[in-house]
Design a protein around this motif. Structure first.
Motif, PDB file in Angstrom:
ATOM      1  N   ARG A 508       0.831  -1.193   0.000  1.00 40.99           N
ATOM      2  CA  ARG A 508       0.000   0.000   0.000  1.00 40.99           C
ATOM      3  C   ARG A 508       0.879   1.262   0.000  1.00 40.99           C
ATOM      4  O   ARG A 508       0.553   2.272  -0.643  1.00 40.99           O
ATOM      5  N   SER A 512       0.835   4.006  -2.945  1.00 40.89           N
ATOM      6  CA  SER A 512       0.372   5.360  -2.654  1.00 40.89           C
ATOM      7  C   SER A 512       1.502   6.389  -2.725  1.00 40.89           C
ATOM      8  O   SER A 512       1.301   7.515  -3.203  1.00 40.89           O
ATOM      9  N   ASP A 769     -11.107   1.896   3.054  1.00 38.66           N
ATOM     10  CA  ASP A 769     -10.384   2.417   1.893  1.00 38.66           C
ATOM     11  C   ASP A 769     -11.298   3.416   1.184  1.00 38.66           C
ATOM     12  O   ASP A 769     -11.976   3.104   0.207  1.00 38.66           O
ATOM     13  N   SER A 771     -11.400   5.455  -1.052  1.00 35.44           N
ATOM     14  CA  SER A 771     -10.822   5.981  -2.283  1.00 35.44           C
ATOM     15  C   SER A 771     -11.916   6.296  -3.291  1.00 35.44           C
ATOM     16  O   SER A 771     -13.040   5.782  -3.208  1.00 35.44           O
TER      17      SER A 771
END
Length: 890
Positions: A508, A512, A769, A771
């Motif tokens: 992750r 990211s 998450d 997102s």
């Protein structure tokens, strides 16, 4: 004609006495009534000599004249008579009379007369014996002739039948003898040919019988038996190309039955040089075939008069040819076995290492040199797949993509590196070849390699191949393994602990922040680790975000202390690119004295402990114990079997009813996957769902569950249960599929199911998450009309922001809050608050795990919408679902 005789007055008719000459000529004068009873009124007295009845008996008897008619219908004769009289003045009819004097053919001719009392008939009768007797005698003679012919044919048929039975008995006894025979010689074909030709010469009663083999253009004798001499003869090889019609006849049929062999077009080519010199008149040749090809012939040769072969003899000759074909097959197998043994001895004694695997990668053979190189005995690896053996991973990688490895060639050569059984590295110069069947199909791979480790090590020293990881400056895996080997080879060291570290969620971070930042973090992490352990152990970077520490002369208790220090040190944030980054690690510990006797086992056990630490929540330390082996074995079992469970139909979907708590009506179903293993029985979802997520199998399994739920929805509708909404759990791993929404849409379209009948349940961990890509997927699913539910609310990092940001329709209260109602006041307050909050957000509430009346009453009191649990029904298999659902009101 004359006047009628007056017999009604009883007078003697003068007209009859006046014509004695007529009686002498065989004519009998008569007079009778013109009726169907044919009653005579007068007749010539000489009738007694003809019929054996007197005139009085014929005229005055109670029996009418028609009574003596034989084989005729009086009425029909009467009608025929009158029909003739209508055409002319007289008539003539023929009939048979059966009288004491015998059967007589009579001709009657007369005319119709009339007196005062009516019409009557008068005329003459005469017999027609001569022609009838001649015909009858002739017919009797012909019948006798036919009977004699039939008897002669029957006698011949009986003789033929007995002859056929005798031949059949002899044939059966011979076949039984051949079947019982066991071939003990090295030439089973010759042994079978001698046995069959000797015995068959007696059964067929032929002078010569031989078995020949066709090889190329040559007809080679196997055995030729001479019955009259009682011995086998030696004959020369024949050129079969000189007899093309004979060869064509053999190839086109099962046998050649030539009654006149010298004239038969199929065998006449043999007459000049073979048949005539040997006085062979008839031949019966049966083809010997192998895999459809004619490879030989069995020849029965009759000398003397021509012989006509019977059908059973032709069939039996074919059966004997089949026996020779079987003997030929046995001989070929023996030869192939001998050749194979020779090749095997050559391979076993070869200085090169040899490995043979089938096209699926399963090992079938290794030689002694392979054992010498790899240190693995044949019994340890034969029967196992390449991908199950770590030391053969390089070979497995080559065969995983054979088209890329081989290209258009059938062989590949190159170097590969692997590890011996003691984990010592070795290098090999490998020649890998494809093995094809006779039909050109791939069956095996053959690997032949030479151990070039010594040369490779010398080359490494020359080229100064480093044992140092370029990124961190730490020792690399090879360096660490060497250190591990050195530790085990050093008998002075009592024990050591191996610590494996893995950075949690490092992917992750790379995704990211980018790989450059990830590399910087690894370098900083390596420095901190080195500062912690350099006084007590050897540190190396094993793989991307995995590190290994060898703590020599360290007990397991001391290792736990070091691990705690490492956790504390690495828990401090790192500052990169103007931001603080928190890292955590998971660690696995294994002790050489307690857990492993060799480096391989120590690494393996430390890896199992690391996996347990990561699966247990990460950011922790776990030491190896024996139970981890069982867990790993069971996990490997699950992983291997789960790959085929979907294809073999071992997965099932059960359905638990969801009930409206206000009205008690069926509100929907929740689809719950089950695994019915043929050996282990029912495996719980919590045991295999994690494996499916890690292996990526959750993607095809998830799509399969959605399709099964759609099919079940249609089945329930067809059963009259209406449109029952079905809830399906989605794993967070399924959202890694960029086409998740598209897959769901295609399944709904293919099964013709409206999205409003499907509910998808999401976990809180997924919603963490937050997102934009996740939001886009959820909005795409909502566009299909499906309902979205948050499952197990309250067990994770619950946040009202999730409910506000994402298009959630349903909130499911986890069973852990329901199970202790009404015993736990705190759970009751939390549950009541969640229900009230959800209603304020216009969300529907579902409570899981309802098992008691008290729990149901509490949920109803606080206006929970829907419930499910064992109080209503357990998860039901499809075959019992319809009947169980019929009891719910709709």
């Amino acid at each position: 004609m004359e006047n009628p005789i007056d017999v009604r007055k009883g007078a003697d008719p003068e007209g009859v006495k006046q014509l004695p000459l007529l009686g002498q000529l065989g004519l009998l004068r008569f007079q009778r009534s013109n009726t169907a009873q044919w009653q005579l009124s007068a007749v010539d007295e000489r009738c007694a000599a003809f019929f054996g009845l007197s005139a009085d008996e014929l005229c005055h008897s109670t029996r009418p004249f028609a009574h003596y008619l034989y084989g005729a219908n009086p009425q029909q004769l009467f009608d025929d008579l009158n029909h003739q009289l209508e055409q002319r003045s007289h008539y003539r009819i023929h009939y048979f009379l059966q009288t004491p004097g015998g059967l007589h053919r009579v001709c009657e001719s007369g005319e119709r007369q009339q007196d005062a009392k009516g019409h009557y008939l008068r005329g003459y009768l005469w017999l027609e014996p001569a022609a009838e007797d001649a015909l009858r005698a002739q017919a009797l003679h012909e019948d006798n002739q036919r009977l004699r012919s039939s008897l002669e044919l029957y006698r011949k048929a009986q003789d033929n039948h007995l002859e056929h039975l005798s031949r059949s008995r002899a044939q059966q006894e011979m076949l039984l003898e051949i079947t019982k025979h066991r071939f003990n010689s090295a030439q089973p074909l010759l042994e079978a040919a001698q046995l069959i030709t000797r015995a068959a010469s007696e059964v067929f009663q032929v002078a010569r019988i031989g078995a020949w083999r066709i090889e190329g253009s040559q007809l080679i004798p196997i055995a030729l038996y001479l019955r009259n001499e009682g011995c086998f003869a030696k004959v020369e090889t024949l050129d079969i190309q000189l007899f093309p019609r004979y060869l064509k006849a053999l190839q086109s049929g099962r046998s050649i039955d030539a009654h006149n062999a010298q004239q038969d077009p199929r065998t006449s080519e043999l007459a000049l040089n073979y048949l005539k010199p040997l006085n062979i008149s008839s031949m019966l040749d049966a083809a010997i075939r192998s895999e459809g090809r004619v490879v030989g012939v069995l020849c029965l040769e009759h000398q003397g008069p021509e012989r006509r072969w019977q059908n059973d003899e032709i069939a039996f000759a074919g059966a004997l040819a089949d026996q020779l074909s079987q003997a030929l097959l046995v001989e070929e197998r023996q030869h192939a076995s001998s050749t194979l043994n020779l090749f095997r001895r050559a391979l076993e004694q070869s200085a090169s290492a040899v490995i043979l695997v089938d096209r699926l990668g399963q090992i079938e053979y290794t030689n002694a040199s392979f054992t010498h190189v790899t240190q693995y005995e044949s019994g340890e690896i034969i029967g196992r797949a390449l991908n199950q053996l770590e030391f053969l991973a390089p070979l497995a990688a080559l065969l995983r993509q054979p088209h890329q490895t081989f290209g258009s060639e059938h062989r590949w050569t190159g170097e590969l590196k692997s590890y011996r059984k003691d984990l010592a590295p070795y290098w090999a110069q490998l020649s890998l070849s494809r093995v094809l069947s006779e039909h050109g199909e791939l069956t095996h791979y053959l690997g032949i390699f030479e151990d070039i480790t010594r040369n490779k090590l010398d080359q490494q020293r020359i080229e100064r191949l480093a044992y140092i990881d370029e990124l961190t400056g730490l020792g690399n895996r090879a360096c660490f393994l060497q250190a591990l080997d050195d530790f085990y080879n050093d008998s002075s060291t009592e024990q050591a602990c191996l610590m494996l570290l893995d950075v949690d969620n490092f992917k992750r971070i790379n995704d990211s922040l980018g790989h450059q930042t990830g590399d910087k973090l690894l370098m900083a992490l390596a420095k901190r680790l080195n500062n912690c352990v350099r006084q007590t152990g050897k540190l190396a970077r094993f793989a991307g975000n995995e590190f290994a520490v060898l703590l020599e002369a360290c007990s397991l208790e001391d290792a736990h202390i070091v691990a705690a220090e490492v956790l504390d040190t690495l828990s401090k944030p790192l500052f990169f690119d103007n931001q603080l980054i928190n890292l955590t690690v998971s660690m696995g510990l294994a002790c050489s004295a307690e857990h492993a006797e060799d480096p391989h086992a120590l690494l393996k056990h430390a890896g199992l402990a690391l996996h347990k630490a990561k699966s247990g929540g990460k950011n922790r330390v776990h030491a190896f114990d024996a139970s981890l082996i069982a867990e790993a074995s069971y996990r490997l079992f699950l992983e291997n079997n789960l790959h085929r469970a979907l294809d073999l139909g071992e997965l099932e979907v059960h359905y638990q009813p969801k009930i409206c708590l206000t009205r008690g009506k069926l509100q929907g179903l929740e689809a719950l996957i089950r695994w019915r293993h043929p050996e282990k029985g029912m495996i719980r979802p919590d045991q295999f769902i994690g494996v499916a997520e890690e292996t990526g199998l959750i993607l095809p399994i998830g799509k399969w569950v959605i399709r099964q739920a759609c099919l079940e929805h249609k089945r329930l509708a067809e059963a009259g249960l209406g449109a029952v909404k079905i809830a399906i759990n989605l794993s967070p791993k399924q959202f890694s599929d960029p086409d998740l929404a598209g897959s769901v849409a295609r399944i709904l379209q293919e099964e013709n199911i409206c999205g409003t009948h499907i509910e998808l349940e999401l976990t809180e961990n997924l919603l963490m998450d937050a997102s934009q890509s996740l939001l886009s997927v959820l909005e795409s699913l909502k566009a299909l009309g499906v309902t979205l539910a948050m499952d197990d609310f309250g067990t994770g990092y619950s946040s009202l922001s999730y409910l506000k940001k994402f298009p959630i329709d349903v909130l499911k209260i986890d069973r852990s809050f329901v199970m202790d109602i009404p015993q736990q006041e705190e759970d009751m307050e939390i549950t009541a608050a969640v229900i009230a909050m959800a209603h304020n957000l216009k969300l529907q509430v579902v409570a899981e795990g309802i098992e008691t009346r008290e729990q149901l009453n509490f949920l109803r009191q606080h206006h929970c919408d829907i419930g499910q649990g064992y109080l209503f029904d357990k998860p039901l298999a499809p075959h019992e679902l319809i009947e169980r659902l019929k009891r719910y009101p709709r």
